[in-house]
Design a protein around this motif. Structure first.
Motif, PDB file in Angstrom:
ATOM      1  N   ALA A  47     -16.405  33.773  27.002  1.00 51.87           N
ATOM      2  CA  ALA A  47     -15.374  34.794  26.811  1.00 51.87           C
ATOM      3  C   ALA A  47     -15.803  35.718  25.681  1.00 51.87           C
ATOM      4  CB  ALA A  47     -14.030  34.140  26.510  1.00 51.87           C
ATOM      5  N   LEU A  48     -16.295  36.902  26.052  1.00 50.40           N
ATOM      6  CA  LEU A  48     -16.816  37.862  25.082  1.00 50.40           C
ATOM      7  C   LEU A  48     -15.688  38.701  24.503  1.00 50.40           C
ATOM      8  CD1 LEU A  48     -19.335  37.071  26.798  1.00 50.40           C
ATOM      9  CD2 LEU A  48     -20.073  39.458  26.610  1.00 50.40           C
ATOM     10  N   MET A  49     -15.763  38.971  23.208  1.00 58.66           N
ATOM     11  CA  MET A  49     -14.787  39.867  22.604  1.00 58.66           C
ATOM     12  C   MET A  49     -15.036  41.309  23.022  1.00 58.66           C
ATOM     13  SD  MET A  49     -13.633  40.368  18.677  1.00 58.66           S
ATOM     14  CE  MET A  49     -12.162  41.353  18.341  1.00 58.66           C
ATOM     15  N   SER A  87     -11.699  23.717  30.785  1.00 54.50           N
ATOM     16  CA  SER A  87     -12.259  24.763  31.638  1.00 54.50           C
ATOM     17  C   SER A  87     -13.714  25.066  31.321  1.00 54.50           C
ATOM     18  CB  SER A  87     -11.438  26.054  31.488  1.00 54.50           C
ATOM     19  OG  SER A  87     -11.538  26.553  30.165  1.00 54.50           O
ATOM     20  N   GLY A  88     -14.221  24.503  30.218  1.00 60.05           N
ATOM     21  CA  GLY A  88     -15.592  24.800  29.814  1.00 60.05           C
ATOM     22  C   GLY A  88     -15.768  26.231  29.345  1.00 60.05           C
ATOM     23  N   THR A  89     -14.748  26.769  28.666  1.00 59.27           N
ATOM     24  CA  THR A  89     -14.777  28.164  28.222  1.00 59.27           C
ATOM     25  C   THR A  89     -15.077  28.253  26.740  1.00 59.27           C
ATOM     26  OG1 THR A  89     -13.181  28.823  29.918  1.00 59.27           O
ATOM     27  CG2 THR A  89     -13.448  30.297  28.027  1.00 59.27           C
ATOM     28  N   LEU A  90     -16.151  28.969  26.396  1.00 52.74           N
ATOM     29  CA  LEU A  90     -16.506  29.226  25.001  1.00 52.74           C
ATOM     30  C   LEU A  90     -16.025  30.618  24.630  1.00 52.74           C
ATOM     31  CD1 LEU A  90     -18.048  28.119  22.488  1.00 52.74           C
ATOM     32  CD2 LEU A  90     -20.030  29.421  23.306  1.00 52.74           C
ATOM     33  N   MET A  91     -15.072  30.674  23.708  1.00 52.85           N
ATOM     34  CA  MET A  91     -14.602  31.961  23.179  1.00 52.85           C
ATOM     35  C   MET A  91     -15.511  32.300  22.016  1.00 52.85           C
ATOM     36  SD  MET A  91     -10.514  31.265  23.668  1.00 52.85           S
ATOM     37  CE  MET A  91     -10.675  29.471  23.789  1.00 52.85           C
ATOM     38  N   CYS A  92     -16.463  33.199  22.298  1.00 50.22           N
ATOM     39  CA  CYS A  92     -17.631  33.333  21.428  1.00 50.22           C
ATOM     40  C   CYS A  92     -17.601  34.557  20.520  1.00 50.22           C
ATOM     41  CB  CYS A  92     -18.909  33.295  22.258  1.00 50.22           C
ATOM     42  SG  CYS A  92     -18.941  34.350  23.692  1.00 50.22           S
ATOM     43  N   GLY A  93     -16.433  35.161  20.327  1.00 49.29           N
ATOM     44  CA  GLY A  93     -16.321  36.233  19.356  1.00 49.29           C
ATOM     45  C   GLY A  93     -17.292  37.366  19.626  1.00 49.29           C
ATOM     46  N   ASP A  94     -18.032  37.771  18.593  1.00 49.68           N
ATOM     47  CA  ASP A  94     -18.914  38.932  18.705  1.00 49.68           C
ATOM     48  C   ASP A  94     -20.269  38.621  19.325  1.00 49.68           C
ATOM     49  OD1 ASP A  94     -17.216  40.923  17.749  1.00 49.68           O
ATOM     50  OD2 ASP A  94     -17.687  40.500  15.655  1.00 49.68           O
ATOM     51  N   LEU A  95     -20.551  37.362  19.626  1.00 52.04           N
ATOM     52  CA  LEU A  95     -21.798  37.066  20.342  1.00 52.04           C
ATOM     53  C   LEU A  95     -21.786  37.753  21.703  1.00 52.04           C
ATOM     54  CD1 LEU A  95     -22.241  33.254  19.602  1.00 52.04           C
ATOM     55  CD2 LEU A  95     -23.689  35.120  18.771  1.00 52.04           C
ATOM     56  N   PHE A  96     -22.913  38.280  22.103  1.00 48.88           N
ATOM     57  CA  PHE A  96     -23.100  38.986  23.380  1.00 48.88           C
ATOM     58  C   PHE A  96     -22.363  40.333  23.438  1.00 48.88           C
ATOM     59  CE2 PHE A  96     -23.639  34.485  24.589  1.00 48.88           C
ATOM     60  CZ  PHE A  96     -24.889  34.532  25.171  1.00 48.88           C
ATOM     61  N   THR A  97     -22.007  40.894  22.304  1.00 48.75           N
ATOM     62  CA  THR A  97     -21.356  42.205  22.296  1.00 48.75           C
ATOM     63  C   THR A  97     -22.150  43.204  23.130  1.00 48.75           C
ATOM     64  OG1 THR A  97     -20.188  41.989  20.191  1.00 48.75           O
ATOM     65  CG2 THR A  97     -20.894  44.204  20.798  1.00 48.75           C
ATOM     66  N   GLN A  98     -21.440  43.971  23.962  1.00 49.74           N
ATOM     67  CA  GLN A  98     -22.061  45.041  24.739  1.00 49.74           C
ATOM     68  C   GLN A  98     -21.100  46.212  24.861  1.00 49.74           C
ATOM     69  OE1 GLN A  98     -21.822  44.256  29.311  1.00 49.74           O
ATOM     70  NE2 GLN A  98     -22.306  42.293  28.355  1.00 49.74           N
ATOM     71  N   VAL A  99     -21.650  47.367  25.156  1.00 51.53           N
ATOM     72  CA  VAL A  99     -20.823  48.554  25.336  1.00 51.53           C
ATOM     73  C   VAL A  99     -20.425  48.678  26.804  1.00 51.53           C
ATOM     74  CG1 VAL A  99     -21.949  49.710  23.398  1.00 51.53           C
ATOM     75  CG2 VAL A  99     -22.781  50.111  25.726  1.00 51.53           C
ATOM     76  N   GLY A 100     -19.463  49.572  27.054  1.00 49.39           N
ATOM     77  CA  GLY A 100     -19.052  49.845  28.424  1.00 49.39           C
ATOM     78  C   GLY A 100     -17.943  48.926  28.886  1.00 49.39           C
ATOM     79  N   ASP A 101     -17.478  49.196  30.074  1.00 52.86           N
ATOM     80  CA  ASP A 101     -16.417  48.438  30.713  1.00 52.86           C
ATOM     81  C   ASP A 101     -17.006  47.818  31.976  1.00 52.86           C
ATOM     82  OD1 ASP A 101     -13.964  47.367  31.188  1.00 52.86           O
ATOM     83  OD2 ASP A 101     -12.883  49.256  31.288  1.00 52.86           O
ATOM     84  N   PHE A 104      -9.235  33.128  15.598  1.00 47.03           N
ATOM     85  CA  PHE A 104     -10.170  34.235  15.800  1.00 47.03           C
ATOM     86  C   PHE A 104     -11.529  33.823  15.264  1.00 47.03           C
ATOM     87  CE2 PHE A 104      -6.976  34.842  12.512  1.00 47.03           C
ATOM     88  CZ  PHE A 104      -7.710  34.743  11.342  1.00 47.03           C
ATOM     89  N   GLY A 105     -12.531  34.657  15.536  1.00 48.37           N
ATOM     90  CA  GLY A 105     -13.892  34.318  15.158  1.00 48.37           C
ATOM     91  C   GLY A 105     -14.186  34.405  13.677  1.00 48.37           C
ATOM     92  N   HIS A 106     -13.714  35.464  13.030  1.00 47.08           N
ATOM     93  CA  HIS A 106     -13.947  35.637  11.602  1.00 47.08           C
ATOM     94  C   HIS A 106     -12.967  36.690  11.085  1.00 47.08           C
ATOM     95  CE1 HIS A 106     -16.737  38.366  13.761  1.00 47.08           C
ATOM     96  NE2 HIS A 106     -16.398  39.243  12.837  1.00 47.08           N
ATOM     97  N   TYR A 107     -12.919  36.856   9.785  1.00 51.99           N
ATOM     98  CA  TYR A 107     -11.952  37.765   9.174  1.00 51.99           C
ATOM     99  C   TYR A 107     -12.484  39.198   9.248  1.00 51.99           C
ATOM    100  CZ  TYR A 107      -8.428  39.530   5.962  1.00 51.99           C
ATOM    101  OH  TYR A 107      -7.381  40.219   5.409  1.00 51.99           O
ATOM    102  N   GLU A 108     -11.936  39.963  10.177  1.00 49.10           N
ATOM    103  CA  GLU A 108     -12.339  41.344  10.416  1.00 49.10           C
ATOM    104  C   GLU A 108     -11.190  42.011  11.163  1.00 49.10           C
ATOM    105  OE1 GLU A 108     -16.316  43.682  12.107  1.00 49.10           O
ATOM    106  OE2 GLU A 108     -16.024  41.567  12.538  1.00 49.10           O
ATOM    107  N   ALA A 109     -11.025  43.316  10.997  1.00 48.02           N
ATOM    108  CA  ALA A 109      -9.817  43.984  11.490  1.00 48.02           C
ATOM    109  C   ALA A 109      -9.573  43.771  12.977  1.00 48.02           C
ATOM    110  CB  ALA A 109      -9.879  45.479  11.171  1.00 48.02           C
ATOM    111  N   ASP A 110     -10.614  43.912  13.799  1.00 50.51           N
ATOM    112  CA  ASP A 110     -10.363  43.782  15.236  1.00 50.51           C
ATOM    113  C   ASP A 110     -10.157  42.325  15.649  1.00 50.51           C
ATOM    114  OD1 ASP A 110     -13.044  43.204  14.749  1.00 50.51           O
ATOM    115  OD2 ASP A 110     -13.762  44.070  16.613  1.00 50.51           O
ATOM    116  N   GLU A 111     -10.599  41.398  14.832  1.00 52.20           N
ATOM    117  CA  GLU A 111     -10.393  39.983  15.119  1.00 52.20           C
ATOM    118  C   GLU A 111      -8.994  39.509  14.703  1.00 52.20           C
ATOM    119  OE1 GLU A 111     -12.970  37.678  16.031  1.00 52.20           O
ATOM    120  OE2 GLU A 111     -14.735  38.958  15.907  1.00 52.20           O
ATOM    121  N   CYS A 112      -8.530  39.992  13.548  1.00 52.83           N
ATOM    122  CA  CYS A 112      -7.280  39.429  13.009  1.00 52.83           C
ATOM    123  C   CYS A 112      -6.393  40.450  12.311  1.00 52.83           C
ATOM    124  CB  CYS A 112      -7.588  38.279  12.063  1.00 52.83           C
ATOM    125  SG  CYS A 112      -8.497  38.747  10.569  1.00 52.83           S
TER     126      CYS A 112
END
Length: 245
Positions: free
Chosen positions: A212-214, A153-167, A72-80
């Motif tokens: 890959a945005l969280m 695949s060239g996929t960056l799992m970037c955790g909370d970077l680029f966080t946005q609201v909505g679906d 996971f990206g860092h130690y935080e409830a929604d991450e781990c």
């Protein structure tokens, strides 16, 4: 809160849960990524309360007990938050994280000793899948923060970077920088500091094809340009903060 399952890159699946109570009326997504290989890896465990939902969803893709890596990206409830729940149902699984995260949290909080990853260290998952751990301290927050890059695949799992609201769609080619700027204006979730832009621009040098945005849709396209755009905005924020000091 039924998880949505989508393949966002070859052998990489996004397990997404939308929570309408956060940032209404747009809502907010929590995304978790399964990388299939001989040694399958889960990036983001999800909140403990989401564990039954995510376990059932992951079980549609593979036997849960064969999960091998948890990170996971860092130690935080929604991450781990559900880290130990996954360890309990997957007896061969190991938590893997950077040196700082293991030192300050995971050596104590994980039910089994974690594997400590050096900056740039690679785990070979088999079937052509290789993931590289990259330290990004305090980016966007958390001393222990890091990202994971799947090389094939060239996929960056970037955790909370680029966080946005909505679906929205699981995978988009549309702008993700503007929505991320709006979310930063709303939540103020990033730890602004002078090295932010430089750290994010170093990620751009990888030239990922998928981000890959969280929280938000995965992005397919020029990942380097998106990262440079985000870095520029953070540079502007830091300059404004310093000027106002």
């Amino acid at each position: 809160m039924e998880p949505r399952i989508d393949e966002i890159a070859d052998g990489i699946y996004r397990l997404s849960v939308r929570v309408d109570a956060i940032a209404p009326p747009a809502g907010f997504t929590f995304n978790h990524f399964l990388v299939l290989g001989d040694e399958p890896l889960l990036f983001h465990t999800g909140l403990r309360r989401m564990f039954p939902l995510l376990r059932e969803a992951l079980g549609r893709l593979m036997p849960v007990e064969k999960l091998r890596w948890i990170t996971f990206g860092h130690y935080e409830a929604d991450e781990c938050g559900a880290m130990n729940e996954w360890l309990a149902v997957a007896p061969l699984a190991e938590v893997a994280h950077g040196q700082t995260g293991c030192m300050v949290s995971l050596n104590d909080m994980a039910d089994r000793a974690p594997r400590v990853l050096r900056d740039g260290e690679v785990i070979d998952l088999g079937r052509g899948k290789r993931v590289r751990y990259i330290d990004t301290p305090h980016i966007p927050h958390g001393w222990d923060a890091g990202v994971l890059y799947e090389e094939a695949s060239g996929t960056l799992m970037c955790g909370d970077l680029f966080t946005q609201v909505g679906d929205g769609p699981a995978l988009t080619g549309s702008d993700i920088v503007g929505p991320a700027i709006a979310a930063e204006d709303m939540f103020r979730f990033s730890s602004l500091h002078p090295s932010m832009g430089a750290t994010i621009r170093r990620l751009a040098e990888i030239s990922p094809r998928t981000l890959a945005l969280m929280h938000g849709p995965a992005f397919a396209g020029d990942g380097a340009a998106a990262l440079r755009g985000l870095a520029a905005n953070y540079d502007d924020r830091v300059r404004a903060l310093l000027a106002a000091a």
